[in-house]
Each structure stands twice: as C-alpha cells, then as structure tokens.
Scaffold this motif. Sequence first.
Motif, PDB file in Angstrom:
ATOM      1  N   ILE A 164       0.834  -1.188   0.000  1.00 15.07           N
ATOM      2  CA  ILE A 164       0.000   0.000   0.000  1.00 15.07           C
ATOM      3  C   ILE A 164       0.878   1.252   0.000  1.00 15.07           C
ATOM      4  O   ILE A 164       0.627   2.214  -0.739  1.00 15.07           O
ATOM      5  CB  ILE A 164      -0.949   0.003   1.215  1.00 15.07           C
ATOM      6  N   VAL A 165       1.913   1.241   0.826  1.00 16.87           N
ATOM      7  CA  VAL A 165       2.858   2.354   0.844  1.00 16.87           C
ATOM      8  C   VAL A 165       3.498   2.523  -0.534  1.00 16.87           C
ATOM      9  O   VAL A 165       3.613   3.645  -1.055  1.00 16.87           O
ATOM     10  CB  VAL A 165       3.942   2.122   1.911  1.00 16.87           C
ATOM     11  N   ASP A 166       3.904   1.424  -1.140  1.00 18.35           N
ATOM     12  CA  ASP A 166       4.536   1.489  -2.467  1.00 18.35           C
ATOM     13  C   ASP A 166       3.575   2.023  -3.520  1.00 18.35           C
ATOM     14  O   ASP A 166       3.964   2.772  -4.415  1.00 18.35           O
ATOM     15  CB  ASP A 166       5.033   0.102  -2.885  1.00 18.35           C
ATOM     16  N   VAL A 214      -5.069  -3.048  -3.047  1.00 15.11           N
ATOM     17  CA  VAL A 214      -5.585  -3.923  -1.990  1.00 15.11           C
ATOM     18  C   VAL A 214      -6.001  -5.268  -2.577  1.00 15.11           C
ATOM     19  O   VAL A 214      -5.672  -6.330  -2.036  1.00 15.11           O
ATOM     20  CB  VAL A 214      -6.765  -3.269  -1.262  1.00 15.11           C
ATOM     21  N   ALA A 215      -6.736  -5.230  -3.686  1.00 10.20           N
ATOM     22  CA  ALA A 215      -7.164  -6.479  -4.325  1.00 10.20           C
ATOM     23  C   ALA A 215      -5.965  -7.314  -4.738  1.00 10.20           C
ATOM     24  O   ALA A 215      -5.968  -8.549  -4.582  1.00 10.20           O
ATOM     25  CB  ALA A 215      -8.039  -6.170  -5.537  1.00 10.20           C
ATOM     26  N   VAL A 264      -2.929   5.489   5.598  1.00  9.52           N
ATOM     27  CA  VAL A 264      -1.545   5.043   5.481  1.00  9.52           C
ATOM     28  C   VAL A 264      -0.759   6.142   4.784  1.00  9.52           C
ATOM     29  O   VAL A 264      -1.143   6.594   3.689  1.00  9.52           O
ATOM     30  CB  VAL A 264      -1.435   3.728   4.682  1.00  9.52           C
ATOM     31  N   VAL A 265       0.341   6.579   5.412  1.00  5.99           N
ATOM     32  CA  VAL A 265       1.117   7.700   4.903  1.00  5.99           C
ATOM     33  C   VAL A 265       2.596   7.307   4.822  1.00  5.99           C
ATOM     34  O   VAL A 265       3.181   6.917   5.842  1.00  5.99           O
ATOM     35  CB  VAL A 265       0.973   8.940   5.807  1.00  5.99           C
ATOM     36  N   PRO A 266       3.212   7.411   3.632  1.00  4.04           N
ATOM     37  CA  PRO A 266       4.665   7.214   3.552  1.00  4.04           C
ATOM     38  C   PRO A 266       5.383   8.386   4.230  1.00  4.04           C
ATOM     39  O   PRO A 266       4.929   9.534   4.153  1.00  4.04           O
ATOM     40  CB  PRO A 266       4.940   7.214   2.038  1.00  4.04           C
ATOM     41  N   THR A 297      -3.452  14.227  -3.161  1.00  2.00           N
ATOM     42  CA  THR A 297      -4.067  13.089  -3.851  1.00  2.00           C
ATOM     43  C   THR A 297      -4.072  11.903  -2.914  1.00  2.00           C
ATOM     44  O   THR A 297      -3.031  11.534  -2.361  1.00  2.00           O
ATOM     45  CB  THR A 297      -3.299  12.739  -5.133  1.00  2.00           C
ATOM     46  N   LEU A 298      -5.244  11.329  -2.741  1.00  2.00           N
ATOM     47  CA  LEU A 298      -5.395  10.169  -1.872  1.00  2.00           C
ATOM     48  C   LEU A 298      -5.786   8.963  -2.706  1.00  2.00           C
ATOM     49  O   LEU A 298      -6.714   9.033  -3.517  1.00  2.00           O
ATOM     50  CB  LEU A 298      -6.475  10.425  -0.822  1.00  2.00           C
ATOM     51  N   LEU A 299      -5.085   7.858  -2.510  1.00  2.00           N
ATOM     52  CA  LEU A 299      -5.508   6.603  -3.122  1.00  2.00           C
ATOM     53  C   LEU A 299      -6.593   5.985  -2.256  1.00  2.00           C
ATOM     54  O   LEU A 299      -6.492   5.987  -1.022  1.00  2.00           O
ATOM     55  CB  LEU A 299      -4.334   5.625  -3.233  1.00  2.00           C
TER      56      LEU A 299
END
Length: 446
Positions: free
Chosen positions: A23-25, A178-179, A63-65, A150-152
């Motif tokens: 998710i971070v990537d 996620v999938a 979740v934030v890098p 921008t948010l995924l």
Amino acid sequence: MSGGSDAAESRDRSPLRTDLTPIVDAVADADADAFVAVGDRFDDDLRYLTRFAGPDRPSALVVVPVDGAADRAVCCAPSLFREQAEREFVASARERGSDGRADRFHDGVAREVRTERVGDHAGERAAGLVRDLIGAGDDGPETESDGDRTLLVPPSIPHDAAVYLERAGNALASTDAVATARARKTDAELDRLRSVQRAATAGMARAETVLAESEVGDSADESVGEARTEDRRRPPLRWEGAPLTTERLRREVNAVLAARGVRDAGDTAIGAGPSAADLHFVGDDPIRPGETVLIDVSPRGPDGYRGDLARTFVVDGDGGWERRAYLAVESAREVALGEIEPGATAASVHGEAAAELGAYGFDPNAGEGEAGFTHDTGHGVGVSLHESPSLSSGTELRPGHVVAVEPGVYDPDVGGVRLEDVVVVTEDGCELLAEYSFGIVPRERE
C-alpha cells in the motif's frame, strides 16, 4: 479432525498480519500523498488491511509514507472498541527483537489507533487525520480546500466518505493495490482457509449422510400433501418421519458448521430438481428421488476467511441426464485442476474446463436461464467469498493464489450438477485445501 484438535490448532496458529508495504509502495508509485479506506466490519478490504473485526459502525484507515522515518498507518476506531483495535491492528503486527522486546512492526510500518472525534462521520475523521499527518496549507475548516493532495482509495470506499474527503481539498484516485495484495495468501492465511474448508467438508458429510438415510416415499401416502403435484414428479424423500426439504437439509448442515466454530453466513445453498439449476438457491423445496440435489457450503471462519465446497447427489436415480452431467462435470474439474500451475493464465483454466464440457455435449457458453455451462469455472477465495483472481481473467497464476474451481452444467427444467473445491497454487501445480470424496449416490459419512 476432532473439536479438541481444532482448538489446539487454533492456539498454535501464528497471528494474522497484513503487510502494508504494498500500500505504501502504491502511494509512492502514484505520486500520491496517502491511502485512505473507510468501512465497517462488513468491508472486506478494511478488515484485511487492519485485521480489526469491529462493530457495524464505520472505521477508517490512513496510510502515509514518511521520508527518512517509519511509514505510518493509523486506524480511526470507535472509542468503545479501542482495546480491540489496539490488540488486532497494533499488537498483532508487533514482533520481538533480539532483546526480547516487542517494539518493532513486522513490515516496518508503524501502527497506532485513534479514537478522538467519535461523533464525526468516519470520512470526516479520515480527512482530519490526513491533515494531521501530512499538514494543511492553512487552519481553515475542513469543508474548504486546504491544499492539493491526492489520496488513493479502494473502489469500495463509500460515497459519503468520498464526499467528505473531497470537500477537505483532496483529489481521490482509485487503486487496485488492496485487491492485488489480497490475492496471494500468506501461510497464516492458508491455515485459516484450510480450517474453514475442513469445516465445510464436515457440513457436506452431514448433508450426504442425511440423504443416504432418507427413504423413498410411497406415492399413495397422503401425508406428502402438496408434494403430490400434477406434474407426476415423485413424492419427496422422507427422513426421520417427515418429508425432506432443502430447508431441513440446510439446517442440518448449518448446525454442524456452528459446532465447528464457523458461520454459514447465509450462504449454504441447496437446490433440488429444477431449483438445483438456480446457482445459489436458498429457498425451501421438496427433495425428490431421481432428481439432482446440489449442495454448496460456503462458511465464514472466526477470522473472516471463507470456505467453498459443492457436491451433487441423486437418491434413487435412473442414470439419465443427471449421470451424464455428473461425469462431464467431474471430468471438467480434473481438466481444470490439471491446468493450474504458476505461469498459466486464469482464463486458460476456464477455457479447458468449458471445452471438456462441450466434448460431453453440453453448451459451454450457455446464457443465464439456458441449458449448459452458465458461469465462470471459478474465482478467488479469501476474506471474501469471491475475490481476485477470477478464472475468466487474464491474470497469471502465481504461488499463493487461492481459487475455487467449480465447473457445472444446468437445465432449468431438470436440475443442475456442480462440483467445487478450493485449491492453492503451489510452485509446481496446486494443492487441495481439504479433500472430499466424489460419487453421485450419497453414502453415510458420519
């Protein structure tokens, strides 16, 4: 396996942990600022990401890098469930270092739980958390733009949550990260899947035993009541002194599932005769001799993972359509399993199974309500009963993919036959997560 063995196995299992680095990537690859998911305990994406099986009130995950430091993941949970969220989301992801202290996270993503602002919508709380973690351009209200971010988000994000996030000045971009992460299972996930699939086999054994114990009714017996129809179909089977129906059989199956510590999740589908052509029949129909009885057992385990097992039986059959259909489906299943290996495309599994059914004279491309093969050969199984990869997609199968293989043929006027098992793709082929015998004539299994 006995109930005691199941309990011991449960104690010995390693904790479920979700690796959040994909998710971070994905956030970094998309040049986005954060990932946000919003949902309740029925949202399988959020449950997978957090392992938090909270209430039916929405929670959120951000979740934030972080450059030069540990990446961060924060779960906004209802305040009454903070302790549970700390245990399932934070503590289970910790691991012990060489000094014996559990002060590290297994994937390097630092986790925390927040429960402030519990009266706000989960989307509002997530928007505020994004501001806190990333920083806002000003201190204005969250309903006004406070910066270009921008948010995924997963495709499943609720519309109202998306509106709150956009009102706070965030642009949203859908991601399949996620999938993709869910599709390949860890050893801990496979442990859960095997356990719930074994429970499904116990439920199936109960159903088969009841069918084997049932008796062919006397057509002159007035007690069958409405079962004496004008279409000259035979009276229902009788079991323990009363007509056997799909609902009675379903209750027997579900009782076994409950005793095994899993829930039927409303997905124990049993059809008989024409209703067996209904892919997931959950109504109440008489079960008659000579007609197909299609049983599909799909329980949910205590950690959310699903099982999926289907078999078809006929009591006192005459070896007509149902026998030919059974042989065709059994052969298609074997062909499909033989096609599953790393590097094969999921669609090739479906293609081979469909071709085999066609060779037996059944339409491999039948439409809904028509006679023949009317659905895909299978689908992924995990926290959701149907997830990636679909066996009609172009996905390349890889070790760790878990799929249900379920060829079937149906005739709305006669019945249906389906055989289904769940397998995991291995380095050199595939492995059944649990085995259950075959045979169109039911036998006592208990």
